[in-house]
Structures are given as C-alpha cells and as structure tokens.
Design a protein around this motif. Structure first.
Motif, PDB file in Angstrom:
ATOM      1  N   LYS A 321      39.531  35.992  32.546  1.00  0.00           N
ATOM      2  CA  LYS A 321      38.805  37.061  33.231  1.00  0.00           C
ATOM      3  C   LYS A 321      38.081  36.538  34.468  1.00  0.00           C
ATOM      4  O   LYS A 321      38.109  37.149  35.527  1.00  0.00           O
ATOM      5  N   GLU A 322      37.450  35.345  34.284  1.00  0.00           N
ATOM      6  CA  GLU A 322      36.731  34.746  35.416  1.00  0.00           C
ATOM      7  C   GLU A 322      37.687  34.440  36.563  1.00  0.00           C
ATOM      8  O   GLU A 322      37.387  34.650  37.722  1.00  0.00           O
ATOM      9  N   GLU A 325      38.609  37.658  38.201  1.00  0.00           N
ATOM     10  CA  GLU A 325      37.519  38.146  39.041  1.00  0.00           C
ATOM     11  C   GLU A 325      37.379  37.329  40.308  1.00  0.00           C
ATOM     12  O   GLU A 325      37.171  37.863  41.388  1.00  0.00           O
ATOM     13  N   SER A 326      37.500  36.022  40.165  1.00  0.00           N
ATOM     14  CA  SER A 326      37.342  35.182  41.355  1.00  0.00           C
ATOM     15  C   SER A 326      38.522  35.413  42.295  1.00  0.00           C
ATOM     16  O   SER A 326      38.386  35.376  43.510  1.00  0.00           O
ATOM     17  N   ARG A 328      39.984  38.265  42.601  1.00  0.00           N
ATOM     18  CA  ARG A 328      39.712  39.564  43.228  1.00  0.00           C
ATOM     19  C   ARG A 328      38.847  39.416  44.465  1.00  0.00           C
ATOM     20  O   ARG A 328      39.049  40.065  45.468  1.00  0.00           O
ATOM     21  N   TYR A 329      37.857  38.504  44.358  1.00  0.00           N
ATOM     22  CA  TYR A 329      36.967  38.315  45.500  1.00  0.00           C
ATOM     23  C   TYR A 329      37.740  37.861  46.746  1.00  0.00           C
ATOM     24  O   TYR A 329      37.347  38.125  47.858  1.00  0.00           O
TER      25      TYR A 329
END
Lengths: 331, 331, 331
Positions: A321-322, A325-326, A328-329
């Motif tokens: 997930k991390e 998310e990273s 996605r940034y």
C-alpha cells in the motif's frame, strides 16, 4: 493480523484454526513470506516450548531469528514514566522498544508477572510498553496475565481431536508447591468462551480467578461433579488471585485435586507443560493413551506459525500500500 | 547411522574417517542434505569447541541450528521414574525429550558427570534418558563417561598426520588442580582399540580407569618408559576413578607428570583442549611444531559433520522407505 | 579493510560513510558476499544494540552468525604469557583465538575495561590478544578504551543530518551514578578529529580524558559556553581517568550538567544509548524532535555492515590472490 498480544487480536477463530491445520500439513508452503524478515525474541523468563516452537515457526516461514535472554544479555529496563534513573535501571523501555524495532520486523516478548504486585501485573506494563513504543508488531510469548499462543495451540488441539460437535471441556485447578501465574488459565478460559464448547471451571474455594476473565463461564467447586462426562480435561495450577500470589494450600492439603485415571474417566488429558508428575497429575495419566500433552506442544509450532504468517501478510500488504501511495504521488 | 551416543555406533571406522577427510576437502558438498532439518543443541555445561564446531558442521550441511543452555534457559529436569515432583524439578525428561523431538530433527546433548555419584554417572542417566524418550536421533556432545565426537576427531587427526602404518600412540595422564571427568580418556581409549595402532596408557598408580574401558590395553606406570619412541602423545588429566572424583595429588606432588619437550621426544602432541599451560604441558610444547592441538580442534568440525551427514542420510532413507510403504498401501 | 579494532583501520572515512549510506538505501545488495562465511560474536559483557545490529548487518550480507556469551558459555580465559595455569583460568587465549578462527571467518569481540587497573585496560589485552592470535579478522564491538563501530555510526548520523558544511559538534560529559568506561568518548573524539567539524569537549574539572586521545581538541570547562551555537550535542558520561574509575561527584553534585532543552538550544541531541533519563538528559530532550538517538542506533546496523562488507571483500580478494598464486605454481 497487526499484532498478537491477546485473544482480542483474533477476529476469525475458526478460519485461524483451519489455517493453522493447513500449515501443519504443509509447513513450508509460505517459506518465502518471511524472507529478509527478522523475528527478535526477548525472554525475561525461562522457556522451552515457546522458545523452540516459535523459532521453528519463524524459520518455517523463512524468517531470521534472534533470541535474547534480556536480563542477562542486555540492560535492566525502566518502565516508569518520568523517573530519575539514578538507581539500578540502565535503559528506558521507550528507547529499547524503538531501537529493537529497527533491528527486527516482529518483536516477541515473554515476561512473567511479579505475583506480588497485582495492579502492576494487571497493567501488563512489560508487554504493553513494548506495544506502545515499538514501531513493529508485538507477539505475546506469555505475559503477566495472558498466554495467547498457548491458548491458540489448545484450540487447535481440541478442534483436531474432538469427536463431538460440542465437546465438554473442563479446566481443573491442581495442586503445586510454588506460586504460579494465572496467564495460562486466563487465556484458556478466554479461548473456550470463543469456541462452541460446553465449558466448566473447577477449583477449590479461594482460588477464584478474575471476574473479568471468568465472565459467565460455569464454575463448579466440586471437582468430581465438574469432571463428569468430560471430553477434555485441561489441568493447570494457579496461585491465589484475591490474596494475590499466595499458595493457600500446601500440595498435601489439596493433594486430592491431583488428576488420576479414575478422575479423568474417558476424557482426553491436556496440560500446557511443564507439568509436575504425581503432584498435578498421576504418572498413569501422562503415560497413558488419553494424554494429548505432546500433541498440544507440537501445535505450539503451528499456533505461532499461523500468527506470524498473518502478521507477515499484513506487513506485506502495508508495504504494498505504501509503495502504491508513494507511486501515486509521482504521477 | 541412527544416532551417535557412543563409539558402538561406529560400524566402519576406516570408511567414516575417510568420509570425514573428504568432507574436510569439500565441506559444502552436502549442503542440501540438511535443508529444512533442525539440530537442537542442548548444553547442561560449558562448551567452546563443541558448541562452535557442531554448529558449523550442521550449517555446512544446510541445517538450521538452535542452541540452548538448558539450565538457564529452560526448566530443571527430573530424571527419576515415579517421583512426586514437589521439590525443585519442574519438568520430567519424558515430556522434555518428546517435546523437543517435535521441534528438532536431531538432538545433541552435553551433560557432564557429577563426579560424586559414580553409579549415577555410569548410568549415563541424562544422555540415555534423552535417547530413551526422544523420537529423533541423539548425538553425544560429551556425556558423563564418553566424548565420542572428540575421539572421532582424534582418530581423523592421527590418520591424517601419521607417518607410520602402525604408529605408537600413548595416552598420558597429567596433573590438574581440579577434579576432571573420565569421558575424553575413556573415548580415546575406546577409539585406539578400534584402530591399528600400538597403544599404551600411562598414569600414576591410583589413577586406574574403569576396567571395562581399559580392557586389554597396555598400562605402564612409568611415564618415561611409556613415552619412549612414541609417535603421538595424547595428554589428558582425569580424576580418581576408584576413590571417585578425588584429586589424590595436588599438581605439585605429581607435577613431574607435566609433559615437556624432553619427555615428548619426536612425538606429535595431542590434547582435546582446553588445556592448562605449564600444568598439563609446558609452553614450549604447545608453542612448538610438534603440537597438533589446533588441527585436532579443526577436525571437530569434520567429526561432527560426518556424523550428522550419516544421521541425515539415514533419516532421508527412512522417510523414503516410509513413503514407499505408504504408497504400497494405496495400491 | 583487514580488521576493525580501532579508528586507525579507517583510511578513507568519507568514502566509508558514503558507502554505508548506500548500503542503508539497499541493504541486501551484497547478500552473496557473506555466503558460507561465519561471524562469531563473543560477548564478555552485556549488549543490546551492538548484539542486534551487528548480527543483522552480518545477515544482510548473507553471513551465518554465532553469538556466544563467553563468560557463561565457555571457559575462563588466561591472557598472561608463561603463567602456570593452576588457578581459576581454564584456557589460554593462544589456543582459544586460534581455535575459534577455524570455526569462524570473522571474530567480533566485546570486552569492557576493569576500570580498576588502568595499565591493563590501556593495554587492551583482550581485544589485542584476539588480534594477535586469531588467524581471521577481528572486529571491536567495544573494548576497554574504544568503541569504533559506535563512532562510525555517529559519523554517519552527523553526515546525514548536518545542515552545515562544517557543523559545530560538542561532546558534553553528564552525570551518572556508576563508573562508566571511556570507550565511547575516546572513539567519538577520535572520529571528530578525522571529520571536518568545529569540535569542542566540555566536562567538569577532574574529568580530563587521556591526553593521547584529546590531542589538540578544544576543551572548555564551562558547559554553557561550550554548548553555545552547537549543531550537535553528544552527551556521555565517563568516570574519572586520572583517579582511574572513580566517580568523583555523586549525580546530585554535578546534576547541573544534565542536558535540558534550554541547554540544548537548537542543536540535535546525540547519545550512544543506553541512557539514564533525567540523570544524563531530561525527558523533554529525548522525547522531543531534536533527539536523533534512535537514528544513531539505526545507523549501528550500517556502520557494522560497511565494516563487514569491506572485510569480506578483502578476504575474497586475498583468496582470489591465493588461488592465482597457486595456479601459477602449476604452470
């Protein structure tokens, strides 16, 4: 599973037991799950089964394992907040737990109660401080008031060996010369309350356990009555809870509570071990066919392994997930 | 090899030594043999060489290893049958050995003698109880009366370094301030009786070893006479056997038994280590070219490795056979 | 790098720090370098960070690791030459170091000072004896007078976190109820002398460290003056060096040397841990944002890993060279 410090961390007991039994059939199926992951096992007290079974479980999952006898290998820990540490403690749990979290991916802790300071023991200050300050999952390898890995192994054992859809399970107190913790009894009771069993607790008057643990479970003071028609008899000593840590009776005075073949009837005999022969239970029982204590100990491996597997899966999904998310940034 | 608790477990010494020497040349050749197999090493006593060499040997074979200092890490064991365990022992060997067998594939045990209770020591109650109740192979890492891994390392060393087809080997007693076990001497004598060597034992009167061990081996009370023209001199202290565990002589009174360069002549010097310098043997010998004690210690790895390899091969063939048999039932 | 017993073994500090930081980003990049190589870690004293971080570092490099608490697991060592070993020491370092070298590829040693015999401590007889007699590289995990793995972790931490090209770094003494070694202070001073920092040492009069260590480093007895405009404040207690091992002041008398938020100003707070809260440093500092002690501890892994990596690379090139040379002989 995010951690395993108590039975509350189990949300789906039936599935957990089923998964443990699958692992037992095929213990190396998840050998890659623990690759480059390290279990740090911290012992503040003696251990045979917990030490060996938890290490084996972790290795079956491909983890690296470090075993530390904290009292002799490291520094005396301070657990109080705000203390002026000018006496015999060298390191505060705040630093210790944070630091160890950097060297291990999971921390497992064994810390027995004082049996002299009830409030302190019930605060579970050792394991809960590790939980509070560690940044990685914590596993309880027997704390002041709970032994959830043992209780899970017991649940696996009963599920495997039961010939009834709703077996009668009795937890019976038995005599012991020394003051013993309540942890095993507490967690076994909690586990039975989660299972579809007909459950009875029996002990001499005066050995009442915490009402918060016993809840609605049936307590019968007459051992013979309690044991009648039992399918599983789990025997365990514990010291007094009200007069905290006292051994009211010498083994002699309550020696009639020792479990014999006659008392056992046709039930299967359970104990977490180590067990004092001919004090807790007669040789004839332990050496007979109705004793399942060795299989219980065997299931410690799979109890620990299913817990570690769930924790590793949760760590993997978190790190997935991390990453997501990273990434996605970046876009 | 089904187990290795004594020299009787060796059926083909020459082949075993040859195999150990092959392993020494290529220690990782059988790295896959021990995959997913665990050696549990249980220490009731101190150990340096045995601990490190046996662990290394197991790792060379791809095994996982757990090391436990039993006295401090686990529970005090009861070895007597039928005891009412209301004193200081917490767990019976019956349970302990069965339980550990579920967590390890091979159990290795070190347990020194009491040196006060001869009958108890000679019963080898610790190692033989493990052997009796364990369901996996047991390896002797030095027991009350035997040190067969050391003796095998000694045999490898003599075979490697001998320049004679039938070398003269002398086992010489030497002084020591404390009461030491007979285990190393016993197993060395047993090993020499299996080898094609000219073997002599020498010690002061009063230090006679068990007749069951010495058998027909030549005993010479005059150290100078015994050492004459020796090719290998194995030096070792042991305490009195008749007046069991006594140190008759202070080091001073028998200090003339200390081995010096002059006494050694052209022989190679052997000792199992640890060795007390200038009590057992003069510095000049240990620091000189004729000492082979470091190579002896090196051979501990290959002694343990060949034993573990044979045991693992036997386990593999057993499990192969079981598979075959179970597949037969299906048809 | 052939060994790492002191800061003198560092020839290229900047490159070493840069390499450690690369390893921190990608700790498994050299996982094959340590394959079939064994690190033997010998502890003569307690250890938490050093034990766990060094083991982790070795595993990240693919090494096998053995941890021994030498005092309890093995034999009492003799370090003197020529001794008649008829008292309490059982094994001479000459044999022990040679023997262990056969079971491990790198030996790491932790051995604290006596703090009673200055000459003996300064001779570094434990670590230097291992270095003298071992045939494999030796790593210092804190010796009587030096803690070079800690100092390297400190250097990595300062390099990572510094916002100045030439930060002001202050080493401040702080009170402690017990007599502590000089090792951490010594190595930190030595490290700062190798770095491009503005370095000041501050301590009460009487706590002067060895002139051989301090060299030209600035010493200021007024703590407030020393701490002014500091970027990093490294706090550490040490016992008296002149009146060797004495604690001149009770914590109370020098309690004004405890570091508080006010004293710290805007500096980052460093300590090697374990640290006594509210004796060495106030809770507010350790619990605040300016404390970097947890990251320092994290960097212990990469400090150990870069050192082990360099040593393994040197072993590999040596064995490559030997192979080359031996192949030359053949032609």
């Amino acid at each position: 599973m995010k951690k395993y410090t108590g039975l509350d961390d189990i949300t789906d007991l039936k599935e957990l037991i089923a998964e443990a039994r699958e692992i037992k059939k095929n213990p190396y199926a998840f050998e890659h799950l623990g690759k480059r992951k390290r279990l740090v096992m911290l012992f503040f007290n003696s251990s045979l089964r917990t030490r060996l079974s938890t290490e084996k479980a972790a290795c079956n999952l491909g983890m690296d394992v470090t075993v530390m006898n904290f009292n002799s290998d490291a520094w005396k820990l301070e657990f109080e907040d705000g203390t002026v540490m000018n006496a015999d403690t060298s390191e505060h749990i705040k630093e210790a737990a944070q630091v160890i979290s950097q060297y291990g991916d999971v921390i497992a802790v064994r810390a027995f109660p004082t049996l002299t300071d009830k409030a302190k023991d019930e605060s579970e200050y050792v394991i809960s401080s590790f939980e509070k300050y560690a940044s990685v999952p914590v596993v309880n390898m027997e704390s002041a008031t709970a032994h959830p890995l043992q209780a899970l192994a017991d649940a696996i054992t009963i599920t495997e060996l039961s010939q009834q859809s709703k077996p009668k399970v009795v937890l019976s107190w038995a005599p012991h010369p020394k003051a013993l913790p309540h942890a095993v009894a507490n967690s076994f009771i909690g586990m039975m309350q989660k299972m579809d069993v007909d459950f009875t607790i029996t002990h001499p008057k005066g050995y009442e356990l915490s009402a918060d643990v016993v809840k609605n479970s049936k307590v019968v003071y007459d051992q013979d009555e309690a044991l009648k028609d039992a399918d599983f008899v789990y025997v365990k000593n514990w010291s007094n809870y009200k007069e905290y840590g006292k051994v009211i009776a010498t083994p002699e005075t309550h020696s009639d509570w020792m479990v014999t073949s006659e008392k056992l009837g046709t039930a299967q005999f359970m104990h977490c071990l180590p067990v004092r022969r001919n004090v807790i239970v007669a040789d004839e029982v332990l050496d007979g066919d109705q004793s399942v204590v060795i299989e219980q100990a065997n299931n410690r491996t799979f109890s620990a392994q299913v817990v570690l597997k769930r924790i590793l899966e949760n760590l993997a999904s978190k790190s997935q997930k991390e990453k997501l998310e990273s990434s996605r940034y970046e876009y």
